[in-house]
Motif scaffolding. Sequence first.
Motif, PDB file in Angstrom:
ATOM      1  N   LEU A  91      56.109 -21.276   3.195  1.00  0.00           N
ATOM      2  CA  LEU A  91      57.525 -20.920   3.068  1.00  0.00           C
ATOM      3  C   LEU A  91      58.317 -22.052   2.417  1.00  0.00           C
ATOM      4  O   LEU A  91      59.100 -21.841   1.476  1.00  0.00           O
ATOM      5  N   PHE A  92      58.088 -23.272   2.896  1.00  0.00           N
ATOM      6  CA  PHE A  92      58.849 -24.410   2.359  1.00  0.00           C
ATOM      7  C   PHE A  92      58.443 -24.719   0.919  1.00  0.00           C
ATOM      8  O   PHE A  92      59.255 -25.205   0.130  1.00  0.00           O
ATOM      9  N   HIS A 111      61.070 -33.393  11.201  1.00  0.00           N
ATOM     10  CA  HIS A 111      61.929 -32.249  10.875  1.00  0.00           C
ATOM     11  C   HIS A 111      63.397 -32.676  10.825  1.00  0.00           C
ATOM     12  O   HIS A 111      64.112 -32.399   9.863  1.00  0.00           O
ATOM     13  N   ALA A 166      60.230 -21.565  12.215  1.00  0.00           N
ATOM     14  CA  ALA A 166      59.197 -21.083  11.299  1.00  0.00           C
ATOM     15  C   ALA A 166      57.947 -21.939  11.426  1.00  0.00           C
ATOM     16  O   ALA A 166      56.824 -21.460  11.251  1.00  0.00           O
ATOM     17  N   ASP A 167      58.146 -23.214  11.717  1.00  0.00           N
ATOM     18  CA  ASP A 167      56.992 -24.097  11.954  1.00  0.00           C
ATOM     19  C   ASP A 167      56.468 -23.941  13.372  1.00  0.00           C
ATOM     20  O   ASP A 167      55.304 -23.615  13.593  1.00  0.00           O
ATOM     21  N   TYR A 168      57.348 -24.100  14.351  1.00  0.00           N
ATOM     22  CA  TYR A 168      56.873 -24.191  15.742  1.00  0.00           C
ATOM     23  C   TYR A 168      56.256 -22.877  16.235  1.00  0.00           C
ATOM     24  O   TYR A 168      55.304 -22.882  17.003  1.00  0.00           O
ATOM     25  N   ILE A 197      56.487 -34.794  15.150  1.00  0.00           N
ATOM     26  CA  ILE A 197      56.867 -33.884  14.061  1.00  0.00           C
ATOM     27  C   ILE A 197      58.341 -33.493  14.184  1.00  0.00           C
ATOM     28  O   ILE A 197      59.016 -33.243  13.185  1.00  0.00           O
ATOM     29  N   LEU A 198      58.817 -33.449  15.424  1.00  0.00           N
ATOM     30  CA  LEU A 198      60.235 -33.129  15.637  1.00  0.00           C
ATOM     31  C   LEU A 198      61.106 -34.145  14.918  1.00  0.00           C
ATOM     32  O   LEU A 198      62.103 -33.789  14.273  1.00  0.00           O
ATOM     33  N   ILE A 220      52.237 -29.574  10.111  1.00  0.00           N
ATOM     34  CA  ILE A 220      53.082 -28.401  10.358  1.00  0.00           C
ATOM     35  C   ILE A 220      52.259 -27.139  10.125  1.00  0.00           C
ATOM     36  O   ILE A 220      51.168 -27.175   9.548  1.00  0.00           O
ATOM     37  N   SER A 221      52.831 -26.021  10.562  1.00  0.00           N
ATOM     38  CA  SER A 221      52.150 -24.734  10.415  1.00  0.00           C
ATOM     39  C   SER A 221      51.868 -24.434   8.944  1.00  0.00           C
ATOM     40  O   SER A 221      52.696 -24.708   8.068  1.00  0.00           O
ATOM     41  N   PHE A 222      50.706 -23.839   8.688  1.00  0.00           N
ATOM     42  CA  PHE A 222      50.343 -23.483   7.318  1.00  0.00           C
ATOM     43  C   PHE A 222      51.347 -22.488   6.744  1.00  0.00           C
ATOM     44  O   PHE A 222      51.740 -22.576   5.574  1.00  0.00           O
ATOM     45  N   TYR A 223      51.779 -21.542   7.582  1.00  0.00           N
ATOM     46  CA  TYR A 223      52.706 -20.513   7.098  1.00  0.00           C
ATOM     47  C   TYR A 223      54.075 -21.123   6.797  1.00  0.00           C
ATOM     48  O   TYR A 223      54.737 -20.743   5.817  1.00  0.00           O
ATOM     49  N   ALA A 224      54.499 -22.064   7.629  1.00  0.00           N
ATOM     50  CA  ALA A 224      55.758 -22.755   7.352  1.00  0.00           C
ATOM     51  C   ALA A 224      55.639 -23.556   6.057  1.00  0.00           C
ATOM     52  O   ALA A 224      56.583 -23.608   5.253  1.00  0.00           O
ATOM     53  N   PHE A 243      63.129 -24.533  11.619  1.00  0.00           N
ATOM     54  CA  PHE A 243      62.342 -25.271  12.622  1.00  0.00           C
ATOM     55  C   PHE A 243      61.329 -24.336  13.261  1.00  0.00           C
ATOM     56  O   PHE A 243      60.149 -24.615  13.360  1.00  0.00           O
ATOM     57  N   ARG A 255      52.666 -22.358  14.393  1.00  0.00           N
ATOM     58  CA  ARG A 255      51.717 -23.469  14.271  1.00  0.00           C
ATOM     59  C   ARG A 255      50.363 -23.141  14.898  1.00  0.00           C
ATOM     60  O   ARG A 255      49.340 -23.637  14.459  1.00  0.00           O
TER      61      ARG A 255
END
Lengths: 586, 112
Positions: free
Chosen positions: A330-331, A260, B102-104, A256-257, A323-327, B100, B107
């Motif tokens: 946001l995106f 990004h 915000a994701d890590y 995932i890095l 990726i995170s649900f919250y991210a 970045f 998660r």
Amino acid sequence: MSIAIEPQGPIAAPPPPEPDPVPVNYLNNGYSIWSWLFTVDHKRIGILYLVSISVFFLAGGIAAGIVRLNLLQPDGAIVTEDAYNRAFTAHGVMMLFFFLIPAVPAVFGNFFIPMMIGAKDLAFPKLNLASWYVFMLGAILAIWSVLAGGIDTGWTLYPPYSTRASQSHVIPGVVGVFISGFSSIMTGLNIMVTIHKMRAPGMTWGRLPLFVWALYATSLIQLLATPVVAITLLLIVVERMMGIGIFDPTIGGDPILFQHMFWFYSHPAVYIMILPGMGVISEVLTCFSRKNIFGYHAVAWSSVGIAVVGFLLWAHHMFVAGISFYAALLFSLLSMLVAVPSAIKVFNWTATLYRGSITFHAPMLFALGFVVLFIIGGLTGLFLATLGTDIHLHDTYFVVAHFHFVMVGGMVMGYFAGLHYWWPKMTGRMYSDWWSRLAAIIIIVGFFLTFIPQFYIGYHGMPRRYPNYPHEFQIFNVMSTAGASILGIGYLMPVVYLTLSLFYGKKASANPWSATGLEWQCPSPPSVHNFEKTPVVVCGPYEYAIGVDQMGRGLPEPPGVDDNPARRSGITGPAGPMNKETEVVG
Amino acid sequence: MAEPNTATANDDPHGIRQDVDNPATLILVFVVLIGLALANIGISGAMGPTKLTLPLQLAIASVQAGLVAYYFMHLRQGDKVVILTALSSLFWMGILFVLFLADYLTRHMVVG
């Protein structure tokens, strides 16, 4: 408010006389191969880029042809699955890195930015030449990787497949893209410094043509984002060659890095591609509607706004990547934001056209095609920015259709609009008006036939990058391939009539479109140093309503609806306010 | 425009000389950079992978980057636009890190 301007005779100075034919222009100033390969003239370097990217456009188009022909049958018509992977990767790499990104900034930016701001050259002429060599070095490596067997990862090069499993020529391709990135940085730096430091007297920021604003915003992205992808690609090479765990989870990395870091560049790169096209459209729409731009400052600052907001929304490419649900929320929200400056542009272009004296010459047809196709591409982008619908549409042909509407329908149309608009200035020759209009119509029709069916099959679940599909999708794929064939013919037509114009075209006057920009005050083709004397700018860039150029001089008579510019011989009439009702804006 | 009449101005009318780097300064900065690099490597070996190691090493690397930007990239002599450009690149890097994270950093959070 609307006022009627009565014909009272010229209120501005009369139009300037046609500049004397210059014995030495940038084209006849040396014919040897070395005079081109070692030139530091921004115009010649622009031509070098034009020739180079035309070759890559053809190569990328051939790869697209293989993809489309293979999709004629549900089980693949002409190539194996592996060759299919390599074909669509070659198409993506060629078109994105070696055509779309350099197309307008490196060709028209190099050629016209100094002329539009009244300078003799870019700030760093030798760096400019170096950028072309660096670009060619990267391109040669990438082409070598294709000819040696190709890359099968897709242009996105996602690890761990690209670093661990792929048996294709990933490293030379990646290094080629890495090297060409430096060319992009050099061009962006050059353009940015030139705009800051080399504007002619009177050329304030508020008088810069909108093409210059667009290239400024583009350069900002090129400078700030390209280093990130460069280092990311280098890390791919490091992991692939040395087995150091950076992206591969089996050796301690994080895939995932990569996504990004890749999309931190590659989403703004979309705006590297489309912003210059938007700049071209602002020039063409005003000229061929004989109107001042509606909302100059809004259009100018929306370019900068797109460049800034474009950095905040990359992870909408990763909603299903884990990726995170919250991210993701946001995106998704941030992705919606970019619609605002984009819509500002479209609304202002439409308002510019409103009650204009529109003529449908080829540049205008391409520009109108841009506006329509970009609207469709932009609106379908909202589907993909929305978290819920993106889960359904991710990695389907809906996405393929969406970004082709923006990139091809938008950017390539903008490129062709610019090419047809500035061709008389670049070459000193007029091309066939009839054939160029026909090519524009064929391209627009072919484009719709190619990509509208892809929205349908994508929405109904056909994934991208798959060589096989259910039988019920065949009719839509056949339609799409038929459209691509028409599109291909449309793209080949300019090659023919533009090439013929070099030998048989009528000589172009200095200002065949009766445009207001400083570049039209130079002879066609321009002399080596563009201007005999440094121009003094006294007004804004689009004073079509009162009929004066940026130096306050009158304009030659604009080409009429039935007027073939190829048959016009320079200045044909007096300048002055046009006998028409005009909109007072801003 | 009046001609500058001081001896220094006549000697260096465009102020070029004041922009020329002093070789002694550059060498000193170079030595400091090498020293910091060695310190970074030393910390890695001496401290091992503790919680403090990475922040400390990143702090040293930031000082190194600052020295390079200030002296070798001539921010020391840069005008406001140049300094603003350099700061904007830091701002952009901030965007990269914040989004970045915000994701890590979220998660692991479970929805609902």
